[in-house]
Design an enzyme around this catalytic site. Structure first.
Site, PDB file in Angstrom:
ATOM      1  N   LYS A  75       0.847  -1.198   0.000  1.00 19.60           N
ATOM      2  CA  LYS A  75       0.000   0.000   0.000  1.00 19.60           C
ATOM      3  C   LYS A  75       0.881   1.245   0.000  1.00 19.60           C
ATOM      4  O   LYS A  75       2.078   1.167   0.318  1.00 19.60           O
ATOM      5  CB  LYS A  75      -0.896  -0.026   1.237  1.00 19.60           C
ATOM      6  CG  LYS A  75      -0.115  -0.128   2.527  1.00 19.60           C
ATOM      7  CD  LYS A  75      -1.005  -0.462   3.717  1.00 19.60           C
ATOM      8  CE  LYS A  75      -0.174  -0.444   4.980  1.00 19.60           C
ATOM      9  NZ  LYS A  75      -0.903  -0.996   6.124  1.00 19.60           N
ATOM     10  N   ARG A  95     -10.662   0.344  13.941  1.00 17.36           N
ATOM     11  CA  ARG A  95     -10.523   1.130  12.718  1.00 17.36           C
ATOM     12  C   ARG A  95     -11.634   0.663  11.784  1.00 17.36           C
ATOM     13  O   ARG A  95     -12.692   1.228  11.732  1.00 17.36           O
ATOM     14  CB  ARG A  95      -9.123   0.898  12.137  1.00 17.36           C
ATOM     15  CG  ARG A  95      -8.774   1.764  10.977  1.00 17.36           C
ATOM     16  CD  ARG A  95      -7.277   1.707  10.657  1.00 17.36           C
ATOM     17  NE  ARG A  95      -6.847   0.428  10.105  1.00 17.36           N
ATOM     18  CZ  ARG A  95      -5.606   0.174   9.682  1.00 17.36           C
ATOM     19  NH1 ARG A  95      -4.666   1.103   9.776  1.00 17.36           N
ATOM     20  NH2 ARG A  95      -5.291  -0.990   9.183  1.00 17.36           N
ATOM     21  N   TYR A 115      13.582  32.046   3.830  1.00 20.92           N
ATOM     22  CA  TYR A 115      12.337  32.718   4.176  1.00 20.92           C
ATOM     23  C   TYR A 115      12.297  33.127   5.643  1.00 20.92           C
ATOM     24  O   TYR A 115      12.798  32.408   6.507  1.00 20.92           O
ATOM     25  CB  TYR A 115      11.157  31.785   3.910  1.00 20.92           C
ATOM     26  CG  TYR A 115      10.835  31.643   2.442  1.00 20.92           C
ATOM     27  CD1 TYR A 115      10.493  32.758   1.675  1.00 20.92           C
ATOM     28  CD2 TYR A 115      10.863  30.395   1.838  1.00 20.92           C
ATOM     29  CE1 TYR A 115      10.196  32.617   0.332  1.00 20.92           C
ATOM     30  CE2 TYR A 115      10.557  30.244   0.500  1.00 20.92           C
ATOM     31  CZ  TYR A 115      10.223  31.373  -0.255  1.00 20.92           C
ATOM     32  OH  TYR A 115       9.921  31.230  -1.565  1.00 20.92           O
ATOM     33  N   MET A 167       9.796  25.011  -0.369  1.00 18.97           N
ATOM     34  CA  MET A 167       8.967  24.036  -1.075  1.00 18.97           C
ATOM     35  C   MET A 167       9.821  23.068  -1.907  1.00 18.97           C
ATOM     36  O   MET A 167       9.620  21.863  -1.873  1.00 18.97           O
ATOM     37  CB  MET A 167       7.961  24.755  -1.980  1.00 18.97           C
ATOM     38  CG  MET A 167       6.960  23.813  -2.618  1.00 18.97           C
ATOM     39  SD  MET A 167       5.891  24.648  -3.785  1.00 18.97           S
ATOM     40  CE  MET A 167       4.882  25.625  -2.708  1.00 18.97           C
TER      41      MET A 167
HETATM   42  C1  LIG Z   1      -0.245  -1.756   6.955  1.00 18.70           C
HETATM   43  C2  LIG Z   1      -0.825  -2.986   7.450  1.00 18.70           C
HETATM   44  C3  LIG Z   1       0.001  -4.069   7.819  1.00 18.70           C
HETATM   45  C4  LIG Z   1       1.497  -3.993   7.853  1.00 18.70           C
HETATM   46  O1  LIG Z   1       1.948  -3.316   8.998  1.00 18.70           O
HETATM   47  P1  LIG Z   1       3.495  -3.061   9.308  1.00 18.70           P
HETATM   48  O2  LIG Z   1       3.522  -2.465  10.645  1.00 18.70           O
HETATM   49  O3  LIG Z   1       3.965  -2.109   8.262  1.00 18.70           O
HETATM   50  O4  LIG Z   1       4.150  -4.370   9.200  1.00 18.70           O
HETATM   51  C5  LIG Z   1      -0.613  -5.252   8.162  1.00 18.70           C
HETATM   52  N1  LIG Z   1      -1.950  -5.382   8.161  1.00 18.70           N
HETATM   53  C6  LIG Z   1      -2.785  -4.357   7.839  1.00 18.70           C
HETATM   54  C7  LIG Z   1      -4.242  -4.565   7.878  1.00 18.70           C
HETATM   55  C8  LIG Z   1      -2.246  -3.125   7.497  1.00 18.70           C
HETATM   56  O5  LIG Z   1      -3.049  -2.102   7.183  1.00 18.70           O
END
Ligand SMILES: *Cc1c(COP(=O)(O)O)cnc(C)c1O
Length: 819
Positions: A489, A586, A714, A763
């Site tokens: 991701k 979450r 700046y 920037m």
């Molecule tokens: C990002 C994520 C992981 C990986 O977590 P790390 O701490 O980067 O190893 C595993 N499971 C889910 C659901 C995640 O969102």
């Protein structure tokens, strides 16, 4: 190999038991990678046991391809009569024994190199110097490991006049096998440093182990300025076998260095006061140390100082790496412009083979400048080109045109690099994969410049070998049957998703996961075939999930119903994953949802449940151990409740990177590897065993001398009360260099020295204080990397490494390499 050998010789050399009717069958090639079985008839496939797969699983497929000879573990049960088999206790040891046997047939000098840093550079430089006068065999790239060394030895050909072999170890006990194989006549030890400290009891035992390489050497070249090295070398080896050098009097060669008119003069004075002088453009300390080792090795091998100087004039700081870069119009470039021998070409073609599929595979190469021009080179190259089925071959030089007579079709020859460059625009290059490799004098870096996508001077370098190392590190912590899902991701934590995903595919990852459907679509469009889970799909993207075989996570009864109705209407089936909330709070089903969920599962068999998982909220924090355990207990209760309702056997999973380290007994069927793969250990327990994967680099745009009292940037925040010198760098907060690094909070490294940020980060630019440094425009600047790790920097600005990694803007060019 130096010659074809019979099965009988092979079996004898590795103490194996041979089962076949004809033990005089000749083997000309030894394979360890099943994907590379191109000339199957006279190859021997050695079935090694990897972190992920056992090589024996490839045997049936290889027999179909025409491979007839195999080296297998004694436990393997082949179909009778299917091929010739050599049975041994341990296939890796057998491979090494065969290498020992072939090494023993090579009677020319062998130079063996080891040490913590610099060994690959010294090997390459020495190779460059010697190959102007001799035919040289050397380990390709950094093939210096337990399997790399045998493969290097198999590259030695009968006409080679000298071999340079590199040895690298990462833990206790490894050198004895390497030493038996390499048996260097002349040894060279570079330095001892911190690399791989974790694999040894302490620094001294690591050094002693490394020095074992030279047990049978007649001579050992080393620098006596590292005290521990000097002491232990003297303890282990008699003085008449040592060739020492030092920057202080007392060694066999005393070195002094002087800089003059931009050139460096290296003076080596022997004890009898004979003096050798060399000139070079190289300036930095570490490279000069590598060069001194190279000079002494060349002298020891009998090359005259005059010939050495001629070679030194042609040396450039070697970039050994095989890099992968984005080219114009969707092309992908493999840059191997620093290396040009047949062993290196084979490695580069293998790397090419592993890339994502592109429209055409194109090779651009120059004449081989191997001394003596042995007649086998071009036939061998032609064979490699056929093996790897290239679509177009562009050759620069006179001799390379031989390839045409040797049956290479789609060949076009050019007399010079310039003439090729003029024609490149007519080649319709778009969405192609190009490998560019040529001898130094042809200056192929100009071709790279022409074809490369130029964005701006900041690059994020991703070391694919380090990624492999980290992947295997986590693989070793889990059971062989446990699957690995890698989280790619957020553009693979900033690293660039398609290339990383492709590399993971070759490493044998089982699953990928992305945050959003678009990320998954992008991977599919780049040819990634692994199953992909989508953590947070939106209803509107379900069509894409179906079209691109992406597997959405379903996390609430409402969303389950949405996906169910959508698929029912489309008369489609879809693989889904269920997220169970056990305390992360979450996304996810809660306990109170289970009855509804069971009903939904029963009603909608078109949704195939591929897995059930939960996410741990605090696996990296030991003080939250009881919370984590309660999460795991809740997960087990919830899955026990759900499983009877589910057809098939969904995978169960809970662990992220930190969880793999701290809760290995809860790995279930699969683990989800994230940040650890990128070299960051958030638990802090294994930091030294992981390798940093990415380096963010830029180069100095301008250097300014400023008078006392000047302000910088700046809001006039930067101040040099006593005056000084600043360097401006082309990286700012829009590139992901956090503005909180302003005013001395952050720093960068230039030539290994700290330069603090001065004033506010802009920037697109930032200024750093270089008052005490000797720097010039164009010098390389390290922003993040091995020597400037993420965790402490992140802490300084109150964040975590995840954020620094994922903020690196997509306008920063990603470059991938194998070192
Ligand atoms: C990002 C994520 C992981 C990986 O977590 P790390 O701490 O980067 O190893 C595993 N499971 C889910 C659901 C995640 O969102």
């Amino acid at each position: 190999m130096s010659r074809p050998v019979t099965l009988k010789e092979l079996a004898t050399s590795c103490e194996g038991e041979l089962s076949c009717s004809d033990d005089q069958v000749l083997v000309a090639r030894i394979l360890v990678d099943s994907r590379l079985a191109f000339r199957p008839e006279n190859s021997l496939f050695v079935a090694l046991k990897g972190a992920k797969v056992d090589g024996t699983v490839f045997i049936p497929e290889l027999i179909k391809k025409g491979v007839k000879n195999f080296l297998v573990p004694a436990s393997y049960q082949p179909d009778p009569g299917s091929a010739a088999f050599i049975f041994v206790k341990d296939t890796r040891i057998a491979l090494q024994k065969i290498a020992e046997f072939l090494r023993s047939e090579f009677t020319q000098p062998v130079l063996g190199i080891t040490g913590s840093n610099g060994k690959t550079i010294v090997k390459e430089w020495l190779g460059q110097l010697l190959s102007l006068h001799y035919s040289v065999a050397k380990s390709p790239k950094s093939y210096n490991s337990q399997v790399g060394v045998p493969l290097s030895i198999f590259e030695i050909q009968p006409f080679h006049q000298v071999a340079i072999l590199e040895a690298g170890i990462s833990k206790t006990g490894e050198m004895s096998a390497l030493k038996q194989m390499i048996r260097p006549d002349i040894g060279l030890f570079t330095t001892i440093g911190s690399a791989h400290d974790a694999g040894f009891a302490d620094r001294e035992s690591k050094l002693r182990e490394k020095l074992l390489l030279f047990t049978a050497s007649k001579l050992l070249i080393y620098c006596q300025d590292q005290e521990m090295v000097h002491q232990i070398v003297q303890e282990m080896y008699p003085a008449d076998r040592l060739i020492s050098w030092s920057d202080h009097p007392g060694a066999d060669y005393t070195r002094s260095i002087q800089e003059k008119n931009g050139k460096t003069r290296i003076l080596l004075v022997k004890k009898d006061l004979s003096t050798y002088t060399f000139y070079t453009h190289i300036r930095d300390r570490a490279s000069l140390e590598n060069l001194t080792h190279t000079l002494l090795a060349a002298m020891t091998l009998g090359l005259s100082p005059k010939k050495i100087q001629q070679g030194v004039d042609q040396l450039r700081p070697v970039d050994m790496r095989l890099t992968l870069k984005d080219g114009l119009r969707g092309c992908l470039l493999i840059d191997d412009t620093y290396n040009h021998d047949v062993g290196g070409l084979r490695v580069a073609l293998e790397f090419m083979q592993q890339q994502r599929p592109k429209r055409r595979k194109i090779l651009i190469l120059s004449d081989f400048l191997q001394q003596g021009k042995p007649s086998w080179i071009y036939p061998e190259v032609a064979q490699l080109i056929l093996d790897y089925s290239l679509d177009l071959v562009l050759g620069v030089g006179k001799e390379i045109t031989h390839l045409q007579q040797l049956g290479v079709q789609n060949f076009q020859g050019f007399p010079t690099t310039e003439s090729l460059q003029k024609q490149l625009h007519t080649m319709d290059l778009a969405d192609d994969l190009l490998l560019i490799t040529g001898a130094r004098v042809f200056g192929f870096e100009r071709i790279i410049q022409q074809l490369q996508q130029r964005i701006h001077g900041t690059t994020l370098e991703i070391n694919l070998n380090a990624l492999t190392h980290n992947f295997n590190f986590y693989k070793r912590l889990i059971h062989p049957q446990t699957k690995v899902m890698v989280m790619v991701k957020a553009f693979a934590y900033g690293g660039g998703a398609p290339e990383i995903a492709n590399h993971l595919q070759t490493l044998g990852a089982d699953y990928l996961a992305v945050a959003f459907t678009d990320e998954g679509v992008a991977l599919r469009e780049k040819g990634i075939q692994l199953p992909i889970m989508v953590l947070n799909p939106l209803e509107a993207s379900l069509g894409h999930c179906l079209a691109y075989q992406l597997e959405p996570v379903v996390f609430s009864p409402e969303f389950f119903q949405t996906v169910a109705s959508w698929t029912a209407e489309k008369r489609a089936t879809l693989k889904i994953h269920l997220d169970l909330d056990t305390g992360m709070h979450r996304l996810g089903f809660e306990k109170t949802h289970l009855e509804v969920l069971k009903k939904l599962i029963r009603q909608h068999p078109q949704l195939q449940i591929a897995s059930l998982y939960t996410h741990l909220a605090a696996a990296d924090e030991t003080e939250e151990d009881s919370y984590t355990r309660s999460q795991l207990r809740a997960f087990e209760e919830m899955t026990a409740d759900l499983l009877p309702e589910i057809k098939g056997t969904p995978l169960l999973h809970a662990l992220n990177s930190a969880g793999i380290v701290s809760y290995p007994q809860h790995q279930y069927d699969l683990v989800r590897l994230g940040i650890g793969l990128y070299g960051v250990d958030v638990t802090g327990n294994h930091a030294s065993e992981l390798l940093p994967v990415s380096q963010l680099k830029t180069s100095i745009s301008q250097v300014k001398e400023l008078e006392a009292g000047c302000t910088i940037g700046y809001s006039r925040k930067g101040l040099l009360p006593r005056g000084g010198k600043i360097a401006t760098l082309p990286i700012g907060y829009a590139d992901g260099y956090d503005r909180r690094f302003s005013n001395g909070v952050g720093h960068v490294l230039i030539h290994g020295k700290k330069a603090p940020v001065i004033g506010n980060v802009c920037m697109d630019m930032v200024m750093v204080d270089v008052s005490d440094l000797d720097v010039s425009v164009g010098d390389e600047v390290l922003i993040y990397g091995a020597d400037i790790p993420l965790a402490p920097l992140a802490k300084k600005i109150g964040t975590i490494p995840y954020e620094l990694l994922t903020h690196i803007s997509s306008r920063v060019k990603r470059v991938y390499y194998l070192d």
